[in-house]
Design an enzyme around this catalytic site. Structure first.
Site, PDB file in Angstrom:
ATOM      1  N   SER A 177     -23.444  -2.671  -7.011  1.00 27.04           N
ATOM      2  CA  SER A 177     -22.216  -3.466  -6.939  1.00 27.04           C
ATOM      3  C   SER A 177     -22.417  -4.779  -6.198  1.00 27.04           C
ATOM      4  O   SER A 177     -23.217  -4.865  -5.258  1.00 27.04           O
ATOM      5  CB  SER A 177     -21.109  -2.658  -6.250  1.00 27.04           C
ATOM      6  OG  SER A 177     -19.873  -3.354  -6.293  1.00 27.04           O
ATOM      7  N   GLY A 184     -10.871  -4.911   0.559  1.00 30.05           N
ATOM      8  CA  GLY A 184      -9.685  -5.392  -0.137  1.00 30.05           C
ATOM      9  C   GLY A 184      -9.956  -6.051  -1.468  1.00 30.05           C
ATOM     10  O   GLY A 184      -9.065  -6.680  -2.038  1.00 30.05           O
ATOM     11  N   SER A 187     -13.004  -2.479  -4.745  1.00 31.34           N
ATOM     12  CA  SER A 187     -14.301  -1.879  -5.075  1.00 31.34           C
ATOM     13  C   SER A 187     -14.147  -0.477  -5.651  1.00 31.34           C
ATOM     14  O   SER A 187     -14.887  -0.096  -6.567  1.00 31.34           O
ATOM     15  CB  SER A 187     -15.197  -1.849  -3.838  1.00 31.34           C
ATOM     16  OG  SER A 187     -14.596  -1.126  -2.775  1.00 31.34           O
ATOM     17  N   SER A 188     -13.203   0.307  -5.153  1.00 31.15           N
ATOM     18  CA  SER A 188     -13.033   1.671  -5.672  1.00 31.15           C
ATOM     19  C   SER A 188     -12.497   1.658  -7.095  1.00 31.15           C
ATOM     20  O   SER A 188     -12.906   2.462  -7.939  1.00 31.15           O
ATOM     21  CB  SER A 188     -12.112   2.484  -4.762  1.00 31.15           C
ATOM     22  OG  SER A 188     -10.797   1.977  -4.780  1.00 31.15           O
ATOM     23  N   ASP A 245      -4.982  -2.413  -9.084  1.00 30.93           N
ATOM     24  CA  ASP A 245      -6.421  -2.682  -9.005  1.00 30.93           C
ATOM     25  C   ASP A 245      -7.150  -2.276 -10.285  1.00 30.93           C
ATOM     26  O   ASP A 245      -7.942  -3.050 -10.833  1.00 30.93           O
ATOM     27  CB  ASP A 245      -7.030  -1.947  -7.815  1.00 30.93           C
ATOM     28  CG  ASP A 245      -6.611  -2.542  -6.480  1.00 30.93           C
ATOM     29  OD1 ASP A 245      -5.659  -3.334  -6.472  1.00 30.93           O
ATOM     30  OD2 ASP A 245      -7.233  -2.208  -5.462  1.00 30.93           O
TER      31      ASP A 245
END
Length: 431
Positions: A177, A184, A187-188, A245
């Site tokens: 990654s 914030g 990434s998840s 997200d």
């Protein structure tokens, strides 16, 4: 076969925290991605590789699962044909950036999770509390170091998505990654989107031409399926995510951004290129505690905080309008960028009113203001990342000076385009 997937991170341009209280938020993908490589062995009984005995250096590659050998003679040349050994079937997850590896025999996964049913790739399904207990038991067998225990939820999401979409097949999955963890930048969500994209591409659920070269995108209905699966992964990691997200990461292509309010997501199209300097303060923060803090402040000061949330809502709507309005020339783009800078500064002031700023964030704000650049925190605040708009006509020399000064404070600086591509995949023969 090897399938590669990539999915971008995200930023909140306006509306974080206030969105929890009914205000509008605007989010966009960034040109920083998480990458997943999925290698699936061939069906049992099929040769995996053929090696020439004259190339003895290749023999060192034959290890682990590749143990069933057959000597043959083709056209007078000696070869070794390597077969996949079913007894060594494993599911392996490698987190390259952390130098971590998790590996389970497929038989052990079947034993632990066969009661879950599946695979059911076309039916995104939530992981029940009972299913999560079974998956956690598998992860506990890996003896994760206490310092890395926060990764357990991500590994849980992986196992749920993998067994739900592909069932109990052996594979090696490698993750890398560009995105700093817990800062914030989503990434998840990018991880869950990339996992889901690679897994769905290997299933019979989506229609993708594997012979095409380069990075490919899913069709609209397939993106919807991908987004729903990624959301299920996010729920395992975060409990009750908003869905912003994973949606941004899935649909980011073509300048798409997301406007979100009260559970409703609307994709909007940017008419102008945007570039941001993203400063990672490297200060960890507790998102749940920060959200709770804003709620407590709202209970103590309901009228004042209602005005704050209404102001944020107006800023987000205006920002969305500016982004979507066509710009005909550099002068128009400059005027729009100046407008965005004002809106970002106002939003940051309101975030300070909510009590979610931090000394590290204020250091970034003071530094960029010296160069007449507008900045705001993105995400939960309390540390994490700060956005700085880089105008189109800004000198590269100025950018270098800003970055040098910020890095001298111990911060990490990244430059990313905003509103870039969403989830993409590509295929190649296993190497």
């Amino acid at each position: 076969m090897e399938v590669k997937a990539r999915a971008p991170g995200k930023i909140i341009l306006s509306g974080e925290h206030a969105v929890v209280h009914g205000s509008t938020a605007v989010a966009a993908s960034i040109g920083l991605c998480t990458y997943v490589s999925l290698q699936v062995p061939p069906s049992n009984g099929c040769p995996l590789k053929v090696y020439s005995l004259s190339c003895l250096e290749n023999l060192r590659l034959i290890e682990g699962a590749y143990r069933s050998l057959l000597d043959s003679n083709f056209f007078g040349l000696s070869w070794i044909v390597v077969y996949w050994d079913e007894n060594d079937d494993r599911l392996t997850l490698q987190l390259k950036d952390m130098a971590l590896e998790f590996s389970w025999p497929i038989g052990r996964i079947k034993e632990a999770l066969s009661s879950l049913g599946g695979p059911f790739p076309s039916t995104p399904t939530s992981c029940s509390a009972e299913s999560l207990k079974l998956i956690l038991a598998l992860i506990e067998e890996q003896n994760i170091l206490e310092a890395k225990i926060s990764l357990a939820s991500g590994v849980c999401a992986f196992l749920w998505l993998y067994t739900s979409i592909l069932g109990f097949k052996p594979a090696t999955v490698v993750v890398t990654s560009d995105l700093p963890l817990g800062s914030g930048l989503g990434s998840s969500a990018a991880l869950c989107v990339a996992f889901s994209a690679a897994l769905l591409a290997c299933s019979d659920t989506v229609n993708i031409d594997m012979k095409q070269e380069g990075w490919l995108v899913f069709g609209e209905s397939e993106l919807e399926l991908l987004n729903k699966w990624a959301f299920e992964g996010e729920k395992i990691i975060h409990g009750k995510p908003s869905g912003i997200d994973n949606t941004v990461s899935t649909y980011g292509r073509g300048g798409n951004m997301i406007k979100f309010r009260s559970g409703n997501l609307t994709r909007i199209k940017s008419s102008m290129p945007l570039k941001m300097l993203i400063t990672n303060t490297k200060v960890g923060r507790n998102t749940k505690a920060l959200v709770a803090g804003v709620s407590e402040r709202t209970l103590r000061n309901p009228d004042a905080m209602s005005s704050v949330f209404n102001a944020v809502d107006s800023i987000s709507k205006e920002l969305a309008n500016v982004i979507q309005t066509p710009a005909s020339d550099d002068l128009s783009i400059t005027a729009k960028e100046e407008k965005l800078e004002e809106l970002m500064e106002m939003n940051q002031g309101l975030l300070q009113c909510m009590g979610v700023s931090h000394a590290s964030i204020e250091t970034v704000l003071r530094t960029t203001l010296k160069y007449k650049l507008a900045s705001k925190l993105t995400g939960a605040g309390g540390g994490g990342c700060v956005l700085t708009l880089l105008p189109t006509l800004l000198s590269g020399t100025i950018v270098d000076k800003v970055i040098a000064e910020l890095e001298s404070c111990g911060f990490q600086c990244l430059i990313a385009g905003i509103g870039g591509n969403g989830a993409e995949i590509c295929f190649s023969a296993s190497s």
